[in-house]
Design a protein around this motif. Structure first.
Motif, PDB file in Angstrom:
ATOM      1  N   UNK A   1      23.788  42.494  10.338  1.00 35.98           N
ATOM      2  CA  UNK A   1      25.253  41.897  10.562  1.00 35.98           C
ATOM      3  C   UNK A   1      25.846  42.830  11.944  1.00 35.98           C
ATOM      4  N   UNK A   2      25.353  43.914  11.939  1.00 31.18           N
ATOM      5  CA  UNK A   2      25.843  44.582  13.339  1.00 31.18           C
ATOM      6  C   UNK A   2      25.299  44.083  14.464  1.00 31.18           C
ATOM      7  N   UNK A   3      23.873  43.703  14.336  1.00 31.54           N
ATOM      8  CA  UNK A   3      23.102  43.101  15.345  1.00 31.54           C
ATOM      9  C   UNK A   3      23.770  41.924  15.834  1.00 31.54           C
ATOM     10  N   UNK A   4      24.510  40.937  15.088  1.00 32.87           N
ATOM     11  CA  UNK A   4      25.107  39.812  15.481  1.00 32.87           C
ATOM     12  C   UNK A   4      26.248  40.049  16.167  1.00 32.87           C
ATOM     13  N   UNK A   6      26.776  42.731  17.891  1.00 33.53           N
ATOM     14  CA  UNK A   6      26.407  43.165  19.399  1.00 33.53           C
ATOM     15  C   UNK A   6      26.041  41.959  20.332  1.00 33.53           C
ATOM     16  N   UNK A   7      25.219  41.090  19.758  1.00 28.62           N
ATOM     17  CA  UNK A   7      24.621  39.886  20.325  1.00 28.62           C
ATOM     18  C   UNK A   7      26.142  39.035  21.045  1.00 28.62           C
ATOM     19  N   UNK A   8      27.009  38.939  20.056  1.00 31.55           N
ATOM     20  CA  UNK A   8      28.094  38.229  20.545  1.00 31.55           C
ATOM     21  C   UNK A   8      28.914  38.797  21.704  1.00 31.55           C
ATOM     22  N   UNK A   9      29.016  40.163  21.449  1.00 30.32           N
ATOM     23  CA  UNK A   9      29.522  41.059  22.549  1.00 30.32           C
ATOM     24  C   UNK A   9      29.020  40.817  23.636  1.00 30.32           C
ATOM     25  N   UNK A  10      27.543  40.932  23.745  1.00 27.97           N
ATOM     26  CA  UNK A  10      26.755  40.701  25.209  1.00 27.97           C
ATOM     27  C   UNK A  10      26.877  39.512  25.674  1.00 27.97           C
ATOM     28  N   UNK A  11      26.887  38.296  24.771  1.00 27.56           N
ATOM     29  CA  UNK A  11      27.300  37.119  25.048  1.00 27.56           C
ATOM     30  C   UNK A  11      28.429  36.902  25.986  1.00 27.56           C
ATOM     31  N   UNK A  12      29.570  37.498  25.316  1.00 25.93           N
ATOM     32  CA  UNK A  12      30.597  37.245  26.020  1.00 25.93           C
ATOM     33  C   UNK A  12      31.103  38.048  27.269  1.00 25.93           C
ATOM     34  N   UNK A  13      30.234  39.274  27.268  1.00 24.29           N
ATOM     35  CA  UNK A  13      30.425  40.140  28.568  1.00 24.29           C
ATOM     36  C   UNK A  13      29.551  39.437  29.533  1.00 24.29           C
ATOM     37  N   UNK A  14      28.430  38.706  29.136  1.00 17.95           N
ATOM     38  CA  UNK A  14      27.704  37.999  30.223  1.00 17.95           C
ATOM     39  C   UNK A  14      28.553  36.940  30.787  1.00 17.95           C
ATOM     40  N   UNK A  15      29.354  36.016  29.974  1.00 15.38           N
ATOM     41  CA  UNK A  15      30.180  35.064  30.393  1.00 15.38           C
ATOM     42  C   UNK A  15      31.252  35.398  31.259  1.00 15.38           C
ATOM     43  N   UNK A  16      31.732  36.592  30.948  1.00 12.46           N
ATOM     44  CA  UNK A  16      32.954  36.991  31.844  1.00 12.46           C
ATOM     45  C   UNK A  16      32.271  37.360  33.189  1.00 12.46           C
ATOM     46  N   UNK A  17      31.238  37.916  33.205  1.00 13.63           N
ATOM     47  CA  UNK A  17      30.390  38.154  34.454  1.00 13.63           C
ATOM     48  C   UNK A  17      29.891  36.907  35.342  1.00 13.63           C
ATOM     49  N   UNK A  18      29.551  35.999  34.688  1.00 12.63           N
ATOM     50  CA  UNK A  18      29.283  34.747  35.155  1.00 12.63           C
ATOM     51  C   UNK A  18      30.476  34.074  35.834  1.00 12.63           C
ATOM     52  N   UNK A  19      31.662  34.292  35.099  1.00 10.24           N
ATOM     53  CA  UNK A  19      32.997  33.627  35.621  1.00 10.24           C
ATOM     54  C   UNK A  19      33.249  34.356  36.915  1.00 10.24           C
ATOM     55  N   UNK A  20      33.171  35.754  37.047  1.00  8.72           N
ATOM     56  CA  UNK A  20      33.270  36.461  38.463  1.00  8.72           C
ATOM     57  C   UNK A  20      32.453  35.773  39.535  1.00  8.72           C
ATOM     58  N   UNK A  21      31.174  35.639  39.197  1.00  8.45           N
ATOM     59  CA  UNK A  21      30.049  35.429  39.832  1.00  8.45           C
ATOM     60  C   UNK A  21      30.454  34.174  40.779  1.00  8.45           C
ATOM     61  N   UNK A  22      30.916  33.238  39.841  1.00  8.75           N
ATOM     62  CA  UNK A  22      31.256  31.734  40.284  1.00  8.75           C
ATOM     63  C   UNK A  22      32.441  31.718  41.332  1.00  8.75           C
ATOM     64  N   UNK A  23      33.587  32.737  40.730  1.00  7.45           N
ATOM     65  CA  UNK A  23      34.853  33.077  41.524  1.00  7.45           C
ATOM     66  C   UNK A  23      34.393  33.387  42.976  1.00  7.45           C
ATOM     67  N   UNK A  24      33.463  34.472  42.993  1.00  8.60           N
ATOM     68  CA  UNK A  24      33.159  34.698  44.385  1.00  8.60           C
ATOM     69  C   UNK A  24      32.213  33.877  45.001  1.00  8.60           C
ATOM     70  N   UNK A  25      31.470  33.025  44.495  1.00 14.13           N
ATOM     71  CA  UNK A  25      30.745  31.979  45.492  1.00 14.13           C
ATOM     72  C   UNK A  25      31.612  31.114  45.792  1.00 14.13           C
ATOM     73  N   UNK A  26      32.775  30.708  45.256  1.00 10.61           N
ATOM     74  CA  UNK A  26      33.791  29.986  45.669  1.00 10.61           C
ATOM     75  C   UNK A  26      34.671  30.151  46.931  1.00 10.61           C
ATOM     76  N   UNK A  27      34.683  31.480  47.190  1.00 12.74           N
ATOM     77  CA  UNK A  27      35.395  32.047  48.102  1.00 12.74           C
ATOM     78  C   UNK A  27      34.664  31.954  49.413  1.00 12.74           C
TER      79      UNK A  27
END
Ligand SMILES: [Zn+2]
Length: 85
Positions: A1-4, A6-27
Protein backbone atom coordinates in the motif's frame (compact mmCIF):
# COMPACT_ATOMS: atom_id res chain seq x y z
CA UNK A 1 0.00 0.00 0.00
CA UNK A 2 2.88 2.40 0.80
CA UNK A 3 4.43 1.51 -2.54
CA UNK A 4 1.26 2.66 -4.34
CA UNK A 5 1.28 6.02 -2.50
CA UNK A 6 4.94 6.48 -3.45
CA UNK A 7 4.14 5.76 -7.08
CA UNK A 8 1.30 8.31 -7.07
CA UNK A 9 3.59 10.94 -5.49
CA UNK A 10 6.28 10.26 -8.11
CA UNK A 11 3.69 10.48 -10.87
CA UNK A 12 2.29 13.79 -9.55
CA UNK A 13 5.83 15.18 -9.15
CA UNK A 14 6.65 14.15 -12.70
CA UNK A 15 3.53 15.88 -14.02
CA UNK A 16 4.46 19.14 -12.23
CA UNK A 17 8.00 19.03 -13.68
CA UNK A 18 6.59 18.29 -17.12
CA UNK A 19 4.27 21.31 -16.77
CA UNK A 20 7.25 23.58 -16.00
CA UNK A 21 9.19 22.20 -18.94
CA UNK A 22 6.30 22.91 -21.32
CA UNK A 23 5.93 26.46 -20.01
CA UNK A 24 9.66 27.10 -20.52
CA UNK A 25 9.49 25.74 -24.05
CA UNK A 26 6.62 28.15 -24.85
CA UNK A 27 8.69 31.13 -23.66
CA UNK A 28 11.49 30.43 -26.15
CA UNK A 29 9.86 31.64 -29.41
CA UNK A 30 9.01 35.03 -27.84
CA UNK A 31 12.67 36.06 -27.52
CA UNK A 32 13.69 36.29 -31.21
CA UNK A 33 10.54 38.29 -32.02
CA UNK A 34 11.56 40.93 -29.47
CA UNK A 35 15.08 41.16 -30.90
CA UNK A 36 13.64 41.78 -34.36
CA UNK A 37 11.56 44.71 -33.07
CA UNK A 38 14.68 46.53 -31.89
CA UNK A 39 16.05 46.91 -35.41
CA UNK A 40 15.61 50.53 -36.50
CA UNK A 41 16.51 52.50 -39.60
CA UNK A 42 17.17 56.22 -39.93
CA UNK A 43 15.01 58.31 -42.21
CA UNK A 44 17.57 60.15 -44.42
CA UNK A 45 15.26 63.18 -44.76
CA UNK A 46 14.20 64.06 -41.22
CA UNK A 47 16.56 61.80 -39.22
CA UNK A 48 13.80 60.00 -37.33
CA UNK A 49 14.40 56.34 -36.43
CA UNK A 50 11.75 53.94 -37.67
CA UNK A 51 11.26 50.19 -37.33
CA UNK A 52 10.88 47.93 -40.33
CA UNK A 53 7.13 47.59 -39.65
CA UNK A 54 6.46 51.34 -39.36
CA UNK A 55 8.73 52.44 -42.17
CA UNK A 56 7.76 53.43 -45.68
CA UNK A 57 10.33 51.50 -47.69
CA UNK A 58 11.60 53.13 -50.83
CA UNK A 59 13.82 51.49 -53.41
CA UNK A 60 15.78 54.33 -54.96
CA UNK A 61 18.80 53.80 -57.22
CA UNK A 62 19.12 50.22 -56.02
CA UNK A 63 19.23 51.30 -52.37
CA UNK A 64 16.65 50.18 -49.83
CA UNK A 65 15.72 53.23 -47.75
CA UNK A 66 13.41 53.55 -44.78
CA UNK A 67 11.26 56.66 -44.38
CA UNK A 68 8.91 57.70 -41.58
CA UNK A 69 6.22 58.73 -44.08
CA UNK A 70 5.37 59.00 -47.77
CA UNK A 71 6.06 62.76 -47.53
CA UNK A 72 9.70 62.09 -46.62
CA UNK A 73 10.03 59.52 -49.42
CA UNK A 74 8.69 62.08 -51.92
CA UNK A 75 11.06 64.76 -50.57
CA UNK A 76 14.01 62.40 -50.94
CA UNK A 77 13.02 61.45 -54.48
CA UNK A 78 12.65 65.13 -55.37
CA UNK A 79 16.13 65.89 -54.03
CA UNK A 80 17.54 63.11 -56.24
CA UNK A 81 15.83 64.58 -59.31
CA UNK A 82 17.27 68.03 -58.54
CA UNK A 83 20.74 66.57 -58.05
CA UNK A 84 20.58 64.78 -61.40
CA UNK A 85 19.55 67.85 -63.43
ZN1 LIG B 1 10.79 61.48 -42.08
Amino acid sequence: MRMLIMLILIYVGFKIVQGFMQRRRQEVPAAPAQAKEEETFQDPVCGVYVTEDDAVIGRLEGERLHFCSMACLEKYRESLVHKAS
